[in-house]
Write a protein that holds these residues in place. Structure first.
Motif, PDB file in Angstrom:
ATOM      1  N   UNK A 217     -10.431 -82.905  -6.269  1.00  0.00           N
ATOM      2  CA  UNK A 217      -9.703 -81.639  -6.278  1.00  0.00           C
ATOM      3  C   UNK A 217      -9.549 -81.129  -7.715  1.00  0.00           C
ATOM      4  N   UNK A 218      -9.864 -79.848  -7.910  1.00  0.00           N
ATOM      5  CA  UNK A 218      -9.720 -79.232  -9.229  1.00  0.00           C
ATOM      6  C   UNK A 218      -8.501 -78.304  -9.307  1.00  0.00           C
ATOM      7  N   UNK A 219      -8.423 -77.391  -8.345  1.00  0.00           N
ATOM      8  CA  UNK A 219      -7.329 -76.422  -8.376  1.00  0.00           C
ATOM      9  C   UNK A 219      -7.259 -75.686  -7.046  1.00  0.00           C
ATOM     10  N   UNK A 220      -6.164 -74.940  -6.876  1.00  0.00           N
ATOM     11  CA  UNK A 220      -5.986 -74.181  -5.651  1.00  0.00           C
ATOM     12  C   UNK A 220      -5.257 -72.876  -5.934  1.00  0.00           C
ATOM     13  N   UNK A 221      -5.526 -71.890  -5.085  1.00  0.00           N
ATOM     14  CA  UNK A 221      -4.768 -70.640  -5.100  1.00  0.00           C
ATOM     15  C   UNK A 221      -3.999 -70.540  -3.794  1.00  0.00           C
ATOM     16  N   UNK A 222      -2.701 -70.364  -3.929  1.00  0.00           N
ATOM     17  CA  UNK A 222      -1.868 -70.193  -2.734  1.00  0.00           C
ATOM     18  C   UNK A 222      -1.266 -68.789  -2.755  1.00  0.00           C
ATOM     19  N   UNK A 223      -0.569 -68.495  -3.821  1.00  0.00           N
ATOM     20  CA  UNK A 223       0.021 -67.180  -3.993  1.00  0.00           C
ATOM     21  C   UNK A 223       0.442 -67.061  -5.452  1.00  0.00           C
TER      22      UNK A 223
END
Lengths: 112, 114
Positions: free
Chosen positions: A46-52
């Motif tokens: 896992x590198x990164x995520x966009x949620x809000x």
């Protein structure tokens, strides 16, 4: 259906140059987007995520991603590429049942 | 190390046989996902479990089945194996099947059917 597309099979950059790995998405409702990296003979990391929130998301190993709602894109970026960044990169989106659906992957090669 | 453990790492078997792949999720994670990665089809979602219950199904063949046990480990059973089933099989886990949670992947099991 929720889906992502990675338009480039392969991206080549020189070490020290900025890199971009592209991802576009198609979702109904709020997008939950992720980037993973896979090194040879290894699992996905896992590198990164966009949620809000902020459109610029910062992640591991100096990577960041820019969420653009009008262009339905979530491109992965790094200001200065390293040879060790050479790997397979996957964009992913959460599906309706919260399963995670991946793009086809982009092979990044950073040359010295 | 993601904390997700898959065994075995490599498996070679003959066509028509049956194999079982095992996955232990990260401590505390209740949700388990199985994926198949082959050269020509990328990363395909197979099935998801949450706390022992099947939660979502993807492109899983009828010859394949899975389950999640009370101790939360999961097994993927592949039967009547064909050459085309040769692939990397990944297990991933997350704390819960919520949209904002990332999944953590194991190292995979490389299955070769000969």
């Amino acid at each position: 259906a929720q889906s992502v597309a990675q338009p480039e099979d392969q991206v080549n950059v020189a070490e020290g140059n900025p890199l971009t790995v592209k991802c576009t998405y198609s979702v109904s409702g709020n997008p939950y987007l992720f980037w993973y990296v896979q090194y040879p003979n290894r699992g996905l990391q896992f590198l990164l995520k966009y949620i809000t929130g902020d459109n610029l998301v910062k992640g591991s190993y100096g990577f960041e991603a820019e969420f653009n709602k009008s262009q339905t894109s979530f491109h992965l970026k790094k200001p200065s590429a390293l040879v060790s960044d050479s790997a397979l990169y996957f964009c992913a989106v959460r599906g309706y049942n919260n399963d995670m659906r991946f793009g086809a992957g982009t092979r990044l090669t950073v040359k010295p | 190390d993601s904390g997700v453990t898959q065994t075995p790492k490599h498996l070679i078997t003959a066509t028509g046989q049956r194999v079982t792949l095992r996955c232990s999720p990260r401590s505390g994670d209740l949700s388990v996902y199985w994926y198949q990665q082959s050269l020509d089809q990328g990363l395909q979602f197979l099935i998801q479990y949450y706390n022992g219950e099947e939660r979502a199904k993807g492109n899983i063949l009828e010859r394949f089945s899975a389950q999640q046990f009370p101790d939360l480990h999961s097994e993927l059973n592949l039967s009547s194996l064909e050459l085309g089933d040769s692939a990397l099989y990944f297990c991933a886990s997350s704390s819960r099947p919520a949209p904002n949670t990332e999944a953590f992947f194991g190292q995979g099991t490389r299955l070769t059917v000969v």
